[in-house]
Design a protein around this motif. Structure first.
Motif, PDB file in Angstrom:
ATOM      1  N   CYS A 292      -6.997 -87.722  61.347  1.00 47.10           N
ATOM      2  CA  CYS A 292      -6.664 -88.189  62.496  1.00 47.10           C
ATOM      3  C   CYS A 292      -6.258 -87.430  63.573  1.00 47.10           C
ATOM      4  N   GLU A 293      -5.520 -86.420  63.076  1.00 44.45           N
ATOM      5  CA  GLU A 293      -4.850 -85.451  64.145  1.00 44.45           C
ATOM      6  C   GLU A 293      -5.690 -84.506  64.323  1.00 44.45           C
ATOM      7  N   ILE A 294      -6.499 -84.087  63.408  1.00 49.81           N
ATOM      8  CA  ILE A 294      -7.572 -82.980  63.799  1.00 49.81           C
ATOM      9  C   ILE A 294      -8.473 -83.570  64.551  1.00 49.81           C
ATOM     10  N   ALA A 295      -8.968 -84.836  64.291  1.00 46.81           N
ATOM     11  CA  ALA A 295     -10.179 -85.299  64.947  1.00 46.81           C
ATOM     12  C   ALA A 295      -9.713 -85.727  66.330  1.00 46.81           C
ATOM     13  N   GLY A 296      -8.349 -86.481  66.626  1.00 49.77           N
ATOM     14  CA  GLY A 296      -8.198 -86.693  67.883  1.00 49.77           C
ATOM     15  C   GLY A 296      -7.773 -85.715  68.998  1.00 49.77           C
ATOM     16  N   ALA A 297      -7.380 -84.748  68.477  1.00 46.38           N
ATOM     17  CA  ALA A 297      -7.292 -83.475  69.281  1.00 46.38           C
ATOM     18  C   ALA A 297      -8.711 -82.813  69.669  1.00 46.38           C
ATOM     19  N   SER A 298      -9.469 -82.662  68.640  1.00 48.35           N
ATOM     20  CA  SER A 298     -10.855 -82.017  68.964  1.00 48.35           C
ATOM     21  C   SER A 298     -11.538 -83.094  69.759  1.00 48.35           C
ATOM     22  N   LEU A 299     -11.405 -84.454  69.775  1.00 52.97           N
ATOM     23  CA  LEU A 299     -12.186 -85.227  70.744  1.00 52.97           C
ATOM     24  C   LEU A 299     -11.771 -85.267  71.989  1.00 52.97           C
ATOM     25  N   PHE A 300     -10.412 -85.229  72.188  1.00 55.15           N
ATOM     26  CA  PHE A 300      -9.863 -85.207  73.566  1.00 55.15           C
ATOM     27  C   PHE A 300     -10.197 -83.619  74.171  1.00 55.15           C
ATOM     28  N   GLY A 301     -10.236 -82.831  73.358  1.00 57.61           N
ATOM     29  CA  GLY A 301     -10.457 -81.329  73.934  1.00 57.61           C
ATOM     30  C   GLY A 301     -11.834 -81.108  74.356  1.00 57.61           C
ATOM     31  N   VAL A 302     -12.755 -81.900  73.707  1.00 57.44           N
ATOM     32  CA  VAL A 302     -14.406 -81.854  73.991  1.00 57.44           C
ATOM     33  C   VAL A 302     -14.381 -82.691  75.372  1.00 57.44           C
TER      34      VAL A 302
END
Length: 586
Positions: A292-302
């Motif tokens: 979730c830490e990896i996916a959350g940061a990646s999604l908001f960055g996109v």
């Protein structure tokens, strides 16, 4: 009504483990008192797979007079515990008549004692008590944690756009740590006093409300162009004060609800006496957290790369609102699939004490109650039988330099390292954390829970020692030694995350269920205190030339954690042996 004595002769067949035998006890209305077989041997451990009855007198009316004289009964060893079983007279008569008419062998009237093999014992230890409820718990943890990780990445990125200084983000983080340190035991006491499901839903509601308030304040600042001339003047803005308060509440609620899942609920669903199943459940929760830490940061960055900041914050708010009812539904489903195990009272004694305290404190103020809760939380924490294992994890929190984070990123940037290498370093550290969650369950199965924790700490301490030696060699100006330095830190994350999983299981096993949340939040308060102390040192020694000194302090904390845990492991107490009686160490 009569009294019957079954005289049995047992033929011993040694084996490693004898399971407990539970015999249903009918109501004692019209029953007979059935005494267990009387032994003349000195020991009282049963060592037979199947009892063989030599003498069975069915005339129980005649035998009742013979049993009235206690002098004829041989002495029983003091170590033997003799259960009293109530047997229905009608059932006994039916069995007696069937025996007389059909000439049934006496051995067939007694059930066979089944003994589990070693393989069956391992299979049982790896089987969760409530597997369906555990899967629902994973889903609820995923839903809540995904939104939380998105917000943890979103608000610092948005606040950084308001002013180029790091001071606003640091101030919010500082007051958040203070709130956790001071209010953690109080919220933990609340979680241990009220029903689990209702308390968790209440904390989730407050956390979502705090996130929405924080997002509203940032959107207000961005939309009104509230850019202060200096960072100090920005701190005095009303919206920023509200942001600090809401941010502290959000973090406190999030950590407390996470502790409830990781220290209390998962133990009930996996089973505290099933170490392999509990280790696998802890590994899965850590795996979900890291993903979730990896996916959350990646999604908001996109999203930030395609839309403006205000639009991204509004999308995050919509996701928070939609996730809350889903989270509540999944929590209800968890309890439903687990047959209401979360509804059961944790301890009748705790409930009675809570009622007495509430009656005696009706006239006392809220501040006094809060101080008492914090005081009792710290006292209970310091009296833990597994305190060294918890303090070892607190010492690991002093390591804020030799770990992926803002300070390491700043150091690598000052060294002129390529941004892609810095990003790859953070990604590999997260990947090692996920890998460690797969290895931890295997370590527990092969070494036992205590030795697995020691292995993780020693592995991390050894690699970081080599990393610090590489730094002080003065060769980091070249790229190859620098990459070797970073690789050592990346691999050391295996040991850190392994102890993170195993240490949580040690605390789950050693902490009473009635105080799981109170002691868990108190431990988080200790971790916040450790981080505050290290951040204070970093503020004083803020020049990059002092990185070597900070690295030595971080290494000392890791070595101290390994020494403390290994010392505790090599000098076990009687209580420690009792708690971890299933561990191969004992």
């Amino acid at each position: 009504m009569g009294m019957v004595i079954l005289s049995q002769t047992f033929h011993p067949q040694p084996f490693s483990l004898v399971p407990s035998l539970r015999i249903p006890q009918p109501a004692p209305a019209a029953g007979l008192l059935l005494r267990p077989p009387i032994f003349s041997t000195s020991g009282c451990r049963l060592a037979a797979r199947r009892p063989h009855v030599n003498n069975l007198n069915t005339g129980y009316d005649q035998l009742s007079s013979e049993c009235s004289t206690s002098e004829e009964i041989p002495s029983i060893p003091s170590g033997c515990s003799i259960p009293v079983v109530q047997v229905d007279a009608e059932v006994f008569n039916a069995e007696r008549l069937q025996l007389q008419e059909e000439d049934t062998p006496a051995d067939d009237l007694l059930s066979t004692l089944t003994v589990l093999t070693v393989e069956e014992q391992h299979a049982l230890a790896a089987t969760p008590a409530h597997p369906a409820g555990l899967y629902a718990l994973y889903a609820s943890f995923l839903a809540g944690n995904f939104v939380e990780q998105i917000w943890n990445f979103a608000w610092p990125a948005a606040v950084a756009l308001l002013h180029p200084s790091l001071l606003p983000v640091a101030v919010v983080g500082f007051f958040t740590k203070i709130a956790i340190f001071s209010g953690g035991p109080l919220i933990g006491k609340f979680m241990d006093t009220f029903p689990r499901v209702h308390a968790f839903n209440y904390l989730s509601l407050v956390q979502t409300a705090a996130q929405l308030v924080s997002a509203a304040m940032i959107i207000h600042a961005l939309s009104t162009h509230s850019h202060a001339a200096s960072a100090t003047s920005m701190l005095l803005q009303p919206w920023f004060v509200v942001l600090v308060i809401a941010g502290a509440i959000e973090r406190l609620m999030g950590l407390t609800s996470g502790i409830a899942v990781e220290r209390d609920w998962v133990v009930l669903l996996a089973g505290s006496n099933r170490p392999i199943a509990l280790a696998q459940a802890n590994a899965m929760l850590n795996r979900v957290d890291l993903l979730c830490e990896i996916a959350g940061a990646s999604l908001f960055g996109v999203l930030l790369s395609k839309y403006d900041t205000i639009t991204c914050l509004k999308l995050a708010c919509g996701l928070m609102i939609c996730t809350l009812p889903v989270l509540v539904l999944l929590v209800w489903l968890t309890n439903k699939l687990a047959r209401g195990v979360l509804d059961r009272p944790k301890s009748c004694l705790t409930c009675e004490r809570a009622c007495k305290k509430s009656k005696s404190q009706n006239g006392r103020g809220l501040v006094t109650k809060g101080v008492d809760a914090i005081k009792h939380g710290w006292l209970d924490y310091m009296n833990l039988s597994v305190l060294p294992a918890s303090l070892a994890y607190v010492l690991l929190c002093f390591n804020v330099v030799l770990t992926p984070g803002g300070l390491m990123t700043s150091f690598l940037t000052q060294r002129g390292l390529n941004p892609s290498i810095i990003g790859g370093f953070s990604g590999l550290c997260s990947f090692m954390g996920v890998t460690a969650t797969f290895l931890s369950a295997g370590l527990v199965k092969r070494l036992g829970i205590l030795k697995a924790g020691a292995a993780g700490l020693l592995f991390q301490a050894a690699l970081l020692t080599v990393a610090v030696a590489v730094y002080w060699s003065g060769s980091l100006s070249r790229q190859t030694p620098m990459l070797f330095f970073l690789c050592l830190i990346v691999i050391s994350r295996l040991g850190h995350m392994s102890y993170d999983v195993v240490g949580a299981q040690i605390l789950q096993t050693g902490i009473p269920a009635s105080k799981a949340n109170l002691i868990g939040t108190t431990e988080v308060s200790m971790q916040s205190l450790a981080e505050l102390m290290m951040l204070g040192l970093v503020i004083i020694a803020n020049d990059v030339s002092h990185f070597g000194l900070l690295a030595m302090l971080s290494l000392s904390s890791v070595v101290g954690a390994a020494w403390m845990f290994c010392t505790w492991l090599m000098n076990p107490t009687d209580e420690q042996k009792k708690i971890f009686s299933f561990d191969p160490q004992f």
